[in-house]
Every structure is written in structure tokens, then in C-alpha cells.
Design a protein around this motif. Structure first.
Motif, PDB file in Angstrom:
ATOM      1  N   ASN A   1       0.863  -1.177   0.000  1.00 24.43           N
ATOM      2  CA  ASN A   1       0.000   0.000   0.000  1.00 24.43           C
ATOM      3  C   ASN A   1       0.903   1.231   0.000  1.00 24.43           C
ATOM      4  O   ASN A   1       1.507   1.584   1.012  1.00 24.43           O
ATOM      5  CB  ASN A   1      -0.893  -0.002   1.254  1.00 24.43           C
ATOM      6  CG  ASN A   1      -1.888   1.146   1.254  1.00 24.43           C
ATOM      7  OD1 ASN A   1      -1.536   2.275   0.946  1.00 24.43           O
ATOM      8  ND2 ASN A   1      -3.126   0.848   1.596  1.00 24.43           N
ATOM      9  N   ARG A   2       1.009   1.878  -1.132  1.00 25.55           N
ATOM     10  CA  ARG A   2       1.999   2.945  -1.292  1.00 25.55           C
ATOM     11  C   ARG A   2       1.636   4.215  -0.536  1.00 25.55           C
ATOM     12  O   ARG A   2       2.520   4.938  -0.065  1.00 25.55           O
ATOM     13  CB  ARG A   2       2.224   3.219  -2.786  1.00 25.55           C
ATOM     14  CG  ARG A   2       2.778   1.978  -3.480  1.00 25.55           C
ATOM     15  CD  ARG A   2       3.155   2.185  -4.920  1.00 25.55           C
ATOM     16  NE  ARG A   2       3.703   0.950  -5.476  1.00 25.55           N
ATOM     17  CZ  ARG A   2       4.248   0.846  -6.677  1.00 25.55           C
ATOM     18  NH1 ARG A   2       4.316   1.913  -7.460  1.00 25.55           N
ATOM     19  NH2 ARG A   2       4.718  -0.309  -7.104  1.00 25.55           N
ATOM     20  N   THR A   3       0.358   4.494  -0.418  1.00 29.82           N
ATOM     21  CA  THR A   3      -0.054   5.657   0.373  1.00 29.82           C
ATOM     22  C   THR A   3       0.348   5.473   1.829  1.00 29.82           C
ATOM     23  O   THR A   3       0.901   6.374   2.468  1.00 29.82           O
ATOM     24  CB  THR A   3      -1.580   5.847   0.272  1.00 29.82           C
ATOM     25  OG1 THR A   3      -1.933   6.084  -1.087  1.00 29.82           O
ATOM     26  CG2 THR A   3      -2.043   7.022   1.122  1.00 29.82           C
ATOM     27  N   GLN A   4       0.095   4.267   2.345  1.00 30.75           N
ATOM     28  CA  GLN A   4       0.432   3.970   3.727  1.00 30.75           C
ATOM     29  C   GLN A   4       1.946   3.960   3.922  1.00 30.75           C
ATOM     30  O   GLN A   4       2.470   4.472   4.924  1.00 30.75           O
ATOM     31  CB  GLN A   4      -0.156   2.601   4.088  1.00 30.75           C
ATOM     32  CG  GLN A   4      -0.273   2.334   5.571  1.00 30.75           C
ATOM     33  CD  GLN A   4      -1.103   1.093   5.834  1.00 30.75           C
ATOM     34  OE1 GLN A   4      -1.933   0.700   5.021  1.00 30.75           O
ATOM     35  NE2 GLN A   4      -0.868   0.471   6.970  1.00 30.75           N
ATOM     36  N   ALA A   5       2.676   3.385   2.937  1.00 31.53           N
ATOM     37  CA  ALA A   5       4.136   3.328   3.032  1.00 31.53           C
ATOM     38  C   ALA A   5       4.740   4.728   3.059  1.00 31.53           C
ATOM     39  O   ALA A   5       5.670   5.011   3.829  1.00 31.53           O
ATOM     40  CB  ALA A   5       4.700   2.533   1.858  1.00 31.53           C
ATOM     41  N   ALA A   6       4.228   5.625   2.211  1.00 29.45           N
ATOM     42  CA  ALA A   6       4.744   6.993   2.171  1.00 29.45           C
ATOM     43  C   ALA A   6       4.551   7.683   3.519  1.00 29.45           C
ATOM     44  O   ALA A   6       5.433   8.408   3.997  1.00 29.45           O
ATOM     45  CB  ALA A   6       4.043   7.777   1.054  1.00 29.45           C
ATOM     46  N   LYS A   7       3.401   7.438   4.156  1.00 29.07           N
ATOM     47  CA  LYS A   7       3.142   8.060   5.458  1.00 29.07           C
ATOM     48  C   LYS A   7       4.081   7.519   6.528  1.00 29.07           C
ATOM     49  O   LYS A   7       4.568   8.265   7.374  1.00 29.07           O
ATOM     50  CB  LYS A   7       1.681   7.833   5.847  1.00 29.07           C
ATOM     51  CG  LYS A   7       0.711   8.653   5.003  1.00 29.07           C
ATOM     52  CD  LYS A   7      -0.739   8.346   5.320  1.00 29.07           C
ATOM     53  CE  LYS A   7      -1.665   9.192   4.441  1.00 29.07           C
ATOM     54  NZ  LYS A   7      -3.083   8.868   4.629  1.00 29.07           N
ATOM     55  N   LEU A   8       4.342   6.197   6.498  1.00 33.07           N
ATOM     56  CA  LEU A   8       5.266   5.614   7.472  1.00 33.07           C
ATOM     57  C   LEU A   8       6.687   6.129   7.269  1.00 33.07           C
ATOM     58  O   LEU A   8       7.443   6.299   8.231  1.00 33.07           O
ATOM     59  CB  LEU A   8       5.243   4.085   7.372  1.00 33.07           C
ATOM     60  CG  LEU A   8       3.974   3.389   7.880  1.00 33.07           C
ATOM     61  CD1 LEU A   8       4.055   1.890   7.625  1.00 33.07           C
ATOM     62  CD2 LEU A   8       3.775   3.655   9.364  1.00 33.07           C
ATOM     63  N   LEU A   9       7.044   6.392   6.006  1.00 31.73           N
ATOM     64  CA  LEU A   9       8.387   6.885   5.693  1.00 31.73           C
ATOM     65  C   LEU A   9       8.513   8.394   5.912  1.00 31.73           C
ATOM     66  O   LEU A   9       9.616   8.941   5.849  1.00 31.73           O
ATOM     67  CB  LEU A   9       8.747   6.535   4.240  1.00 31.73           C
ATOM     68  CG  LEU A   9       8.971   5.045   3.952  1.00 31.73           C
ATOM     69  CD1 LEU A   9       9.016   4.791   2.446  1.00 31.73           C
ATOM     70  CD2 LEU A   9      10.254   4.552   4.608  1.00 31.73           C
ATOM     71  N   GLY A  10       7.384   9.065   6.094  1.00 21.97           N
ATOM     72  CA  GLY A  10       7.426  10.506   6.325  1.00 21.97           C
ATOM     73  C   GLY A  10       7.677  11.321   5.081  1.00 21.97           C
ATOM     74  O   GLY A  10       8.233  12.423   5.144  1.00 21.97           O
ATOM     75  N   ILE A  11       7.279  10.777   3.909  1.00 25.88           N
ATOM     76  CA  ILE A  11       7.457  11.488   2.647  1.00 25.88           C
ATOM     77  C   ILE A  11       6.132  11.515   1.902  1.00 25.88           C
ATOM     78  O   ILE A  11       5.194  10.815   2.264  1.00 25.88           O
ATOM     79  CB  ILE A  11       8.546  10.829   1.762  1.00 25.88           C
ATOM     80  CG1 ILE A  11       8.177   9.367   1.451  1.00 25.88           C
ATOM     81  CG2 ILE A  11       9.912  10.910   2.433  1.00 25.88           C
ATOM     82  CD1 ILE A  11       9.150   8.665   0.533  1.00 25.88           C
ATOM     83  N   THR A  12       6.064  12.324   0.855  1.00 24.70           N
ATOM     84  CA  THR A  12       4.843  12.384   0.067  1.00 24.70           C
ATOM     85  C   THR A  12       4.762  11.177  -0.862  1.00 24.70           C
ATOM     86  O   THR A  12       5.765  10.510  -1.135  1.00 24.70           O
ATOM     87  CB  THR A  12       4.793  13.659  -0.789  1.00 24.70           C
ATOM     88  OG1 THR A  12       5.858  13.612  -1.757  1.00 24.70           O
ATOM     89  CG2 THR A  12       4.939  14.908   0.078  1.00 24.70           C
ATOM     90  N   ARG A  13       3.561  10.902  -1.322  1.00 20.67           N
ATOM     91  CA  ARG A  13       3.367   9.792  -2.261  1.00 20.67           C
ATOM     92  C   ARG A  13       4.183  10.009  -3.530  1.00 20.67           C
ATOM     93  O   ARG A  13       4.773   9.070  -4.076  1.00 20.67           O
ATOM     94  CB  ARG A  13       1.873   9.665  -2.584  1.00 20.67           C
ATOM     95  CG  ARG A  13       1.508   8.463  -3.440  1.00 20.67           C
ATOM     96  CD  ARG A  13       0.006   8.466  -3.703  1.00 20.67           C
ATOM     97  NE  ARG A  13      -0.375   7.464  -4.678  1.00 20.67           N
ATOM     98  CZ  ARG A  13      -0.779   6.243  -4.370  1.00 20.67           C
ATOM     99  NH1 ARG A  13      -0.849   5.884  -3.110  1.00 20.67           N
ATOM    100  NH2 ARG A  13      -1.127   5.384  -5.321  1.00 20.67           N
ATOM    101  N   ARG A  14       4.231  11.265  -3.998  1.00 22.44           N
ATOM    102  CA  ARG A  14       5.003  11.569  -5.201  1.00 22.44           C
ATOM    103  C   ARG A  14       6.489  11.302  -4.976  1.00 22.44           C
ATOM    104  O   ARG A  14       7.169  10.737  -5.840  1.00 22.44           O
ATOM    105  CB  ARG A  14       4.792  13.029  -5.616  1.00 22.44           C
ATOM    106  CG  ARG A  14       5.579  13.436  -6.853  1.00 22.44           C
ATOM    107  CD  ARG A  14       5.329  14.885  -7.219  1.00 22.44           C
ATOM    108  NE  ARG A  14       3.944  15.121  -7.583  1.00 22.44           N
ATOM    109  CZ  ARG A  14       3.474  16.318  -7.914  1.00 22.44           C
ATOM    110  NH1 ARG A  14       4.274  17.382  -7.897  1.00 22.44           N
ATOM    111  NH2 ARG A  14       2.208  16.463  -8.248  1.00 22.44           N
ATOM    112  N   ALA A  15       6.984  11.678  -3.794  1.00 29.32           N
ATOM    113  CA  ALA A  15       8.403  11.437  -3.487  1.00 29.32           C
ATOM    114  C   ALA A  15       8.695   9.943  -3.453  1.00 29.32           C
ATOM    115  O   ALA A  15       9.757   9.495  -3.901  1.00 29.32           O
ATOM    116  CB  ALA A  15       8.762  12.082  -2.153  1.00 29.32           C
TER     117      ALA A  15
END
Length: 470
Positions: free
Chosen positions: A445-459
Motif C-alpha cells: 500500500n503505497r499511500t500507507q508506506a509513504a506516510k510511514l516513511l514521512g514522505i509524500t506519495r510523489r516522493a
């Protein structure tokens, strides 16, 4: 030249005058425009407020409700992206405010492009006082009437709206759509997976509408046998079918000035679909076995967790009924797309179930919360509620641990979710491995992964391309 986008609303204009005296906000750094506007506001008997910069608008609106916002052309010349985002936020969170943009000749293409953000109007600048006065009158005439219960009160917590909870961006957008829906009597279609709160959204829209004092009758169509659906909706006369030993009044007759919520609308057969279509078009129906035509002014809110467009293609749902129901669509986001709301939801459920079970659970162990945020939540908020209910019931102290969770969630635990690297490992390699492990933890889940990593989905997508990860 005056162009404006009208928002369709059915509330009476007299109702608006009953609720508020008119207030206008002018955002500009130009002294000449301020002087001109002072005379205009005085003639229109509008209470004026003045700001110099865009950055001051949202803090001001959090303290004060206004009917008209006028943006001078000087405010967005060098910050058009910021201006677009501001207009979108105003439209979503302050639907009672009409925006007027003063546009110089070379700004017109840009200004036209932002008209999509709700009740936004524009007029070419420099502008005569009569032209601006005419536009303000038009804007106020098309402005929806909003009862006090719908106005965003200054400083009010925006993490709740009626029976719905969540402070994520997605939920703020849902709240704004629900406010718009509550201002009208048009049919609403709620779309979303099972457990996303469609029933609570429907009930909130009713409670926030002018029909709140009338009946709210929910019907779960999917739980009814096909042969009883029509009787439940439209009623039946005694003897109209085997077992009809007495007259039955249907929900549309009982909620004639209220709201009927039709959950799982996709489950009804074609015969009922035809009857619903007639009711939507003509506001009348017949009881089963009855000859008398009955009129109703009930408002319909429908919901589905199925892909109605796919059912249309398969011929399982009538196209004419679909377009009658899909007038104002609200999509309820799944829990996995708003994991930042999980701690707030858990806190609410803890309070509720502590009281129910006479427990004193205060918080979750950090690793337990991490597992809950990494889970994919196929059952959404309803599943989270049931899991917390079970965990509180089994808890022995003031804290919930992983062992209090069902086995299916315990399986998401991954050796403390840690990665170790040898000193000297290239940073690019570390970044790649961290992204791979985070995607594995969140089931891709890329949206969730981006949030856990502290970056935007685009990043995140940029880094996936960089490291050639799929």
C-alpha cells in the motif's frame, strides 16, 4: 465582462437573511481598491473586513464567518499555486462563503482555471463600482442558505462532523461534501467499502439538514428477502399477497417529509428499481395491492459498496435510476487510506468500551499501535471498532499489547519491524532496502508506506523509479 459559476441549492433566500447579517472580506494591499470598496460596502450595508495577504485568510476564517470574499489581483500575482490551494480549502471548509476574484487582462486564463473550486466568481480589473456591486448582489443571491448548525463555528474542532470522526485530509473533504449535501434536498449517493461509515454519513446529513426534526428511516435492502423489499419501501394492503393479513405502511409513507436511507441499493431487483424511478421522478407511489396514489416528499440517500458502473455495463442496474440517484456523490475513504485517523478512532473506542466493560485501558503499547497502522483493514472502521472492543474485554491492565489482538493481526508483526545495516553500507542501498521493507510491511500500500516513511506519495514514486522498484 462578468462570469460566475452557480451552485445549485434549493433553500429559500429569505432563510439566509434570517440567519446572518452580511459580512464581506476584502483581501488586497492596494489602498485605492480599499477606498472604492468602503463606499460599496456602505451602500450594500455589508459589514467589511480587510486583510493584506493570502496567508492571513484561513486564520481569519477560523475566527469569523463571512458571506463574500473579494481577492484583489495583487494578492495572487506571484503565488498562483498557493492561491489555487487556498480557494480549494475555502470551498471545502467554508461553503457558505462566495469568492470574487478581480482579474487583470493577462490573469484571466489562470482565474478561469480556478473557477472549478465551487462558488467562485471573477470580474475584470480595473472595475467600476457599479459592476462590482452587481456581481456582489448576484453572488449573494445565489449563495446557499445555511442554518446555524451547518456553519463552521470559529475555532470549532474539525476532527468531527456529526457522527463521523477523522482529521485526515480525506475526511475534511468528506465533511465539506456532507455540508453541501445537507444544504439541499437532492438525492445523495454514498459510495464506499463495507465498514467505512456510509450509514453514519447518511444519518449525519439528515441531522444537519432542515429535515432533522422529521423521520430518518434506514433500510438495509441487502438484508431483506427480495419479495419483501417492495412492501418495506412502499407498504401493502391487506390481502395483497399471501401472508398480508393487515395493511402495512411503508417507509416512504412514514417518512414523507423526512429522509429514507437505502443501503445496498445495488441489491434490489428491476421491478423495485422501476418503482423507485417513478418515486424519484413523480414523488408518488402505490402500496402493493392498492389503487390509491400516495404522494411523498421524502428525501433519498442511497449507498452501495459495489461498483454501480460495472452493474450498469452488465445490465443489472437501470441506467435511468442510476442517474437519478447519482446526483451528489460522496465517496467514503477506506481506513487504509487515512491511517493518521487510527489513533483518534482508537481513543474514542477505548472510552466507549472502558465504560461498557468497566475497564481502565488508557493507551496502546507502541508496537501494538504500529501493527494496527500497518494492517490493511479490509473491514475498515467497523473492523477496527470490533478489534478494540475485543481487546478491551480481554485486557488485564491499563494498556493493550499485541497479544490482545486477533491472530490475523499478530501475523503482521515482523521481528520488531527493524532492519540492520553494516557500517559503510552505501546510503542508496539503505534507502532502497528501507523502502522495500516498508512496502512489504504495508502489503504494497503505497499511500500507507509513504506516510510511514514521512514522505509524500510523489516522493515515494520518484524513489521507486530511482531504485527500479515495482
Amino acid at each position: 465582462m462578468i462570469i460566475f459559476l452557480r451552485r445549485k441549492m434549493s433553500r429559500s433566500k429569505e432563510c439566509l437573511m434570517k440567519y446572518n447579517s452580511k459580512k464581506a472580506l476584502l483581501v488586497t494591499g492596494e489602498r485605492k481598491l480599499k477606498n472604492t470598496s468602503e463606499k460599496l460596502f456602505s451602500e450594500l450595508k455589508v459589514s467589511p473586513f480587510y486583510l493584506n495577504q493570502l496567508s492571513e485568510v484561513l486564520p481569519f476564517l477560523s475566527r469569523e464567518n463571512v458571506d463574500i470574499i473579494i481577492f484583489g489581483s495583487d494578492t495572487y500575482q506571484t503565488q498562483k499555486e498557493t492561491f489555487s490551494e487556498l480557494l480549494q480549502t475555502v470551498s471545502l471548509n467554508y461553503p457558505q462563503s462566495e469568492s470574487i476574484i478581480l482579474a487583470r487582462e493577462n490573469d484571466v486564463p489562470f482565474v478561469v482555471s480556478v473557477l472549478k473550486f465551487g462558488s467562485t466568481h471573477y470580474i475584470k480589473y480595473p472595475v467600476g463600482i457599479k459592476e462590482l456591486q452587481s456581481l456582489m448582489k448576484s453572488a449573494m443571491a445565489t449563495q446557499p442558505a445555511i442554518s446555524p448548525r451547518l456553519e463552521k463555528e470559529p475555532g470549532k474542532d474539525s476532527s468531527r462532523f456529526g457522527l463521523i470522526m477523522g482529521k485526515s485530509t480525506k475526511m475534511q473533504q468528506v465533511y465539506a461534501q456532507m455540508r453541501h449535501a445537507a444544504m439541499t434536498d437532492i438525492p445523495v449517493l454514498l459510495i464506499g467499502e463495507t465498514g467505512t461509515g456510509k450509514d453514519l454519513a447518511a444519518q449525519t446529513i439528515h441531522q444537519q439538514s432542515e429535515r432533522s426534526a422529521q423521520e430518518y428511516l434506514p433500510v438495509n435492502l441487502g438484508s431483506l428477502p427480495n419479495e419483501l423489499v417492495a412492501s418495506e419501501l412502499f407498504g401493502h394492503e391487506k390481502g395483497s399477497f399471501t401472508g398480508a393479513t393487515h395493511q402495512h405502511i411503508g417507509v416512504f409513507e412514514r417518512a414523507t417529509e423526512g429522509t429514507v436511507f437505502l443501503d445496498e441499493i445495488d441489491s434490489v431487483d428491476e421491478k423495485v428499481q422501476i418503482s423507485l424511478l417513478r418515486l424519484l421522478e413523480q414523488k408518488k407511489f402505490n402500496r402493493l395491492g392498492g389503487k390509491k396514489t400516495i404522494k411523498t416528499d421524502a428525501r433519498i440517500i442511497a449507498a452501495s459498496n459495489e461498483n454501480l458502473e460495472e452493474l450498469l455495463r452488465k445490465g443489472q442496474f437501470r441506467q435511468d435510476l442510476y442517474y437519478r440517484l447519482d446526483v451528489f456523490r460522496i465517496t467514503m475513504p477506506p481506513l487504509r487510506e487515512k491511517i493518521e485517523d487510527i489513533p483518534m478512532l482508537i481513543e474514542d473506542f477505548l472510552t466507549r468500551f472502558n465504560k461498557l466493560f468497566n475497564k481502565k485501558v488508557k493507551k496502546l503499547d507502541p508496537e501494538c499501535l504500529e501493527v494496527l497502522q500497518a494492517y490493511n483493514w479490509p473491514g475498515n472502521v467497523r473492523e477496527l471498532k470490533n478489534i478494540i472492543q475485543r481487546a478491551v474485554l480481554l485486557a488485564e491492565g491499563d494498556r493493550l499489547y499485541i497479544h490482545n489482538l486477533p491472530p490475523r493481526l499478530q501475523k503482521t508483526r515482523r521481528s520488531a519491524h527493524s532492519i540492520s545495516f553494516r557500517i559503510g553500507t552505501p546510503l542508496d542501498q539503505i534507502e532502497k532496502e528501507v523502502i522495500k521493507e516498508t512496502l512489504a510491511l504495508t502489503h504494497n500500500n503505497r499511500t500507507q508506506a509513504a506516510k510511514l516513511l514521512g514522505i509524500t506519495r510523489r516522493a515515494l514514486y520518484n524513489k521507486l523509479n530511482k531504485h527500479k522498484l515495482k
